[in-house]
Design a protein around this motif. Structure first.
Motif, mmCIF file in Angstrom:
data_model
loop_
_atom_site.group_PDB
_atom_site.id
_atom_site.type_symbol
_atom_site.label_atom_id
_atom_site.label_comp_id
_atom_site.label_asym_id
_atom_site.label_seq_id
_atom_site.Cartn_x
_atom_site.Cartn_y
_atom_site.Cartn_z
ATOM 1 N N VAL A 204 9.412 8.103 25.148
ATOM 2 C CA VAL A 204 9.421 8.905 26.374
ATOM 3 C C VAL A 204 8.634 10.192 26.169
ATOM 4 O O VAL A 204 7.864 10.616 27.048
ATOM 5 C CB VAL A 204 10.863 9.215 26.821
ATOM 6 C CG1 VAL A 204 10.874 10.279 27.918
ATOM 7 C CG2 VAL A 204 11.539 7.950 27.336
ATOM 8 N N ALA A 205 8.782 10.831 25.008
ATOM 9 C CA ALA A 205 8.006 12.038 24.728
ATOM 10 C C ALA A 205 6.512 11.734 24.752
ATOM 11 O O ALA A 205 5.711 12.525 25.273
ATOM 12 C CB ALA A 205 8.414 12.611 23.364
ATOM 13 N N GLU A 206 6.135 10.584 24.208
ATOM 14 C CA GLU A 206 4.727 10.172 24.243
ATOM 15 C C GLU A 206 4.290 9.938 25.689
ATOM 16 O O GLU A 206 3.186 10.306 26.086
ATOM 17 C CB GLU A 206 4.548 8.906 23.417
ATOM 18 C CG GLU A 206 3.104 8.443 23.305
ATOM 19 C CD GLU A 206 2.961 7.180 22.483
ATOM 20 O OE1 GLU A 206 1.844 6.616 22.476
ATOM 21 O OE2 GLU A 206 3.956 6.730 21.877
ATOM 22 N N ARG A 207 5.164 9.341 26.457
ATOM 23 C CA ARG A 207 4.869 9.091 27.866
ATOM 24 C C ARG A 207 4.652 10.397 28.625
ATOM 25 O O ARG A 207 3.731 10.512 29.438
ATOM 26 C CB ARG A 207 6.028 8.301 28.476
ATOM 27 C CG ARG A 207 5.736 7.748 29.852
ATOM 28 C CD ARG A 207 6.277 8.578 30.972
ATOM 29 N NE ARG A 207 5.979 7.925 32.239
ATOM 30 C CZ ARG A 207 5.886 8.548 33.406
ATOM 31 N NH1 ARG A 207 6.087 9.851 33.482
ATOM 32 N NH2 ARG A 207 5.589 7.869 34.497
ATOM 33 N N PHE A 208 5.484 11.399 28.359
ATOM 34 C CA PHE A 208 5.353 12.681 29.029
ATOM 35 C C PHE A 208 4.027 13.350 28.657
ATOM 36 O O PHE A 208 3.430 14.064 29.468
ATOM 37 C CB PHE A 208 6.522 13.591 28.670
ATOM 38 C CG PHE A 208 7.834 13.192 29.312
ATOM 39 C CD1 PHE A 208 7.902 12.183 30.251
ATOM 40 C CD2 PHE A 208 9.006 13.846 28.957
ATOM 41 C CE1 PHE A 208 9.113 11.821 30.835
ATOM 42 C CE2 PHE A 208 10.220 13.500 29.540
ATOM 43 C CZ PHE A 208 10.274 12.485 30.484
ATOM 44 N N THR A 209 3.564 13.135 27.441
ATOM 45 C CA THR A 209 2.276 13.686 27.026
ATOM 46 C C THR A 209 1.138 13.073 27.837
ATOM 47 O O THR A 209 0.167 13.750 28.204
ATOM 48 C CB THR A 209 2.034 13.427 25.530
ATOM 49 O OG1 THR A 209 3.061 14.076 24.769
ATOM 50 C CG2 THR A 209 0.683 13.953 25.079
ATOM 51 N N ILE A 210 1.250 11.785 28.133
ATOM 52 C CA ILE A 210 0.193 11.083 28.871
ATOM 53 C C ILE A 210 0.241 11.414 30.359
ATOM 54 O O ILE A 210 -0.779 11.744 30.972
ATOM 55 C CB ILE A 210 0.324 9.557 28.672
ATOM 56 C CG1 ILE A 210 0.147 9.197 27.197
ATOM 57 C CG2 ILE A 210 -0.690 8.811 29.532
ATOM 58 C CD1 ILE A 210 0.495 7.744 26.889
ATOM 59 N N PHE A 211 1.428 11.322 30.954
ATOM 60 C CA PHE A 211 1.560 11.400 32.411
ATOM 61 C C PHE A 211 2.208 12.682 32.918
ATOM 62 O O PHE A 211 2.181 12.951 34.119
ATOM 63 C CB PHE A 211 2.401 10.220 32.925
ATOM 64 C CG PHE A 211 1.801 8.870 32.659
ATOM 65 C CD1 PHE A 211 0.712 8.415 33.381
ATOM 66 C CD2 PHE A 211 2.332 8.047 31.676
ATOM 67 C CE1 PHE A 211 0.169 7.168 33.137
ATOM 68 C CE2 PHE A 211 1.802 6.796 31.427
ATOM 69 C CZ PHE A 211 0.706 6.348 32.158
ATOM 70 N N GLY A 212 2.834 13.449 32.034
ATOM 71 C CA GLY A 212 3.606 14.595 32.462
ATOM 72 C C GLY A 212 5.063 14.231 32.675
ATOM 73 O O GLY A 212 5.415 13.057 32.827
#
Length: 258
Positions: A204-212
Motif C-alpha cells: 500500500v505504501a508503494e501504491r501511495f507513492t505511485i498514485f497518491g
C-alpha cells in the motif's frame, strides 16, 4: 514479510474489495453477468482472457468460476491490488498476473501470449485521458485475435440528459449515505484499512507513492466520455463493430468486435 503474506486471508481482502466497490456500483454483478454472456456468445466457453487494469482480479474471479476451461492474464500497476489478486488466486494455474503501466507504449510486449480471445475491463479506464484511451484502444485491437471481443464497463454518462443525470446523482448520494451510516466502506476508508494492516502495509505504501494517498484527495486526471464516444473510438481503432450492450443512468458497457 513473505511468511506474513503467505498467512494472509486473501479471500477476505477480495470480499472486502468487492463490498467497497458495490457501495459505488450496486449493479456491479449485473454488468459482470452481461459481460460474460457476451464473451460466451462471441468466443465460446473456454476463452483466453486479458483482464485489463484487473485490480484484485474481480472479473477473472467470475470468469474462471463460470468458465472452468478459461485462462486469464491480469495486468495492473497497483502493487497492493496485485498482491491481493496473487494471494487470492494462489495455486490456480489458469491465471497469471503482470505488473504493467497501460501508459507505457511497450506494455503489450510483457504479455505472456501474443493474442487473446477477449479483453475485459471494468471501472478502470476512466483514469486515463481521452488521447491515452484512444491509443490504448488501438493497442487492445492489436492483441485481440480476429473475431475477438473487447468489453469496457465504466462511467459513461450521457451529456444530453442533464436533468436525469442530476436526479440519479442525488439518488446515488443519498443511497451511499445510508449505507455509510450502516458501516459500509468507501474508497478512502478501504485504503485506510489496507494501510493499517501489516500484511498490506508495504504494497500500500508503494501504491501511495505511485498514485497518491486517497485521503489526500483524488489525484486522477482522467476524462469521462459518453458510450457513443467510446464506440466511435473503438471503430477508429480498428474494430469492425462497436456499440453499447448494457447501461444504467451513469454507466455503460461498450463492446468492440474485431
Amino acid at each position: 514479510m513473505t511468511d506474513t503474506l503467505a498467512a494472509a486471508d486473501w479471500q477476505a481482502w477480495q470480499r472486502s474489495w468487492d463490498r467497497q466497490q458495490e457501495w459505488y456500483l450496486p449493479d456491479r454483478e449485473e454488468r459482470f453477468r452481461a459481460m460474460l454472456d457476451a464473451v460466451e456468445a462471441l468466443v465460446g466457453p473456454e476463452p483466453r482472457i486479458l483482464d485489463l487494469a484487473c485490480g484484485t482480479g474481480s472479473i477473472s474471479d467470475r470468469a474462471l468460476r463460470r468458465f472452468p476451461g478459461a485462462t486469464s492474464t491480469g495486468v495492473d500497476l497497483d502493487p497492493a491490488l496485485l498482491a491481493i489478486a496473487r494471494g487470492h488466486f494462489a495455486g490456480d494455474g489458469r491465471i497469471t498476473f503482470v505488473s504493467v503501466d497501460l501508459r507505457d507504449p511497450g506494455w503489450t510486449g510483457r504479455l505472456p501470449h501474443p493474442t487473446y480471445d477477449a479483453v475485459l475491463t471494468a471501472t478502470a479506464l476512466h483514469w486515463l485521458r481521452s488521447d491515452e484511451l484512444r491509443t490504448l484502444y488501438g493497442q487492445v485491437a492489436g492483441v485481440l485475435r480476429d473475431d475477438g471481443v473487447f468489453l469496457n464497463a465504466d462511467h459513461m454518462p450521457d451529456p444530453d440528459t442533464p436533468r436525469l443525470n442530476d436526479a440519479d446523482r442525488t439518488y446515488r448520494k443519498e443511497r451511499q449515505a445510508r449505507a455509510k451510516a450502516e458501516g459500509a466502506q468507501d474508497w478512502v476508508d478501504w485504503w485506510s484499512a489496507a494501510a493499517a494492516d501489516p500484511v498490506l502495509a508495504e504494497p500500500v505504501a508503494e501504491r501511495f507513492t505511485i498514485f497518491g494517498n486517497p485521503a489526500d484527495g483524488d489525484h486522477a486526471d482522467g476524462e469521462v466520455q459518453s458510450a457513443g464516444w467510446h464506440a466511435d473510438a473503438l471503430r477508429e481503432a480498428g474494430f469492425a463493430e462497436a456499440r453499447p450492450v448494457w447501461c444504467s443512468v451513469s454507466d455503460a458497457m461498450v463492446l468492440g468486435l474485431k
